[in-house]
Write an enzyme that holds these catalytic residues in place. Sequence first.
Site, PDB file in Angstrom:
ATOM      1  CE1 TYR A 144      -3.030  -2.995   0.202  1.00 23.60           C
ATOM      2  CE2 TYR A 144      -3.616  -2.403   2.435  1.00 23.60           C
ATOM      3  CZ  TYR A 144      -3.763  -3.221   1.340  1.00 23.60           C
ATOM      4  OH  TYR A 144      -4.666  -4.250   1.378  1.00 23.60           O
ATOM      5  CG  ASP A 166     -11.991  -6.356   6.944  1.00 24.79           C
ATOM      6  OD1 ASP A 166     -11.637  -5.757   7.988  1.00 24.79           O
ATOM      7  OD2 ASP A 166     -12.480  -5.776   5.967  1.00 24.79           O
TER       8      ASP A 166
END
Length: 361
Positions: A146, A255
């Site tokens: 990222y 998640d």
Amino acid sequence: MNCRIVTIPGDGIGPEIVREACKVLDRVSQIYGHSFHYKEVLMGGCSIDACGVPLTDEALETARQSDAVLLGAVGGAVGNSRWYDVAPNLRPEAGLLAIRKGLNLFANIRPAYLYKELSEACPLKKEIIGDGFDMVIMRELTGGLYFGERHTREIDGVLQATDTLTYNENEIRRIAIKAFNIAMKRRKHVISVDKANVLDSSRLWRKVVDEVAKDYPEIKLEHMLVDNCAMQLVMNPGQFDVILTENMFGDILSDEASMITGSIGMLSSASLNESKFGMYEPSHGSAPDIAGKDLANPIATILSAAMMLRYSFDLDKEADAIERAVGQVLTEGYRTVDIMSEGCIQAGTSRMGDLIAERIV
Ligand code: NAD
């Protein structure tokens, strides 16, 4: 102990849930004889309204001067053109990225714990849930894919996009040390997750984690490939204590882990820097659909405050007291609407905060 806490209520349900977390902290300070001094700053949509930017330099500096930050959530409903018809760096969520970067919060911790009382909400079969699970995911937050160099180019008439995944040994070492230190406060088992059968960055990851492990002889270390970890989380979640992993793998796995607990309103999180300083926040967003209605579940924020006591202030006993109080309230059958089930007693945001605070001993 004297602690300077910066609170950032933010937007939506943020102010309601932070208020309840402070109520619980105040009760802890009364009983255990600490002084928590709060200073509130603006971030997100409320800061855009008041100051024109999602995070001012002054707000960041105030946070930097504190011992820890307690955050509610930022952001508004999709379609709120006042906050979203602007450049991405001026939107509410840009405040979040700016504060994480500004405070060098490279280590993200997300616990995934299944309360026995809420096991009906877990999407896994009973035989897989077994005695439940209690894990934390330690995710590297400021490196990897990222944050690598990226570009899109046209080569011989064909568009080509490139993202790069880079880690240096220092970035890996500092997050590994955090994970091992946290494992020392838990069941002393670290599973480091990588893709070392394919990626060079993962092979370096594994090498450095093995080196760090030598300083923690009490800790059992295992390595697991990320694809296997994704399967194991839904096949045998009880085997995990601390999962240590890089940014993108951690994004996806955390998640997945939160999903199997069944309730977003219960999940806390922490982001830490090199020292004991950290920012503590629920894993959910600002829930604008229920803001101001006394419907929000404050437990994720209250448990984030417990993490603050444990990881930034080393007040383990006090953190345990909060976690026990939350467990007790659930055992007594109190539920906010998001976790309500038949036969339980519905409580609003403020009442839930009162019930938990009253049970701190
Ligand atoms: P959300 O987590 O805010 O809400 C998703 C659903 O869960 C909603 O139905 C909401 O009512 C419910 N919910 C969330 N927290 C709850 C709680 N404590 N108690 C009861 N119900 C709860 O996610 P979203 O709707 O995708 O995003 C809303 C806003 O929050 C957006 O602006 C988004 O960008 C922002 N957001 C902020 C953060 C953050 O500040 N860290 C994180 C995620 C999303």
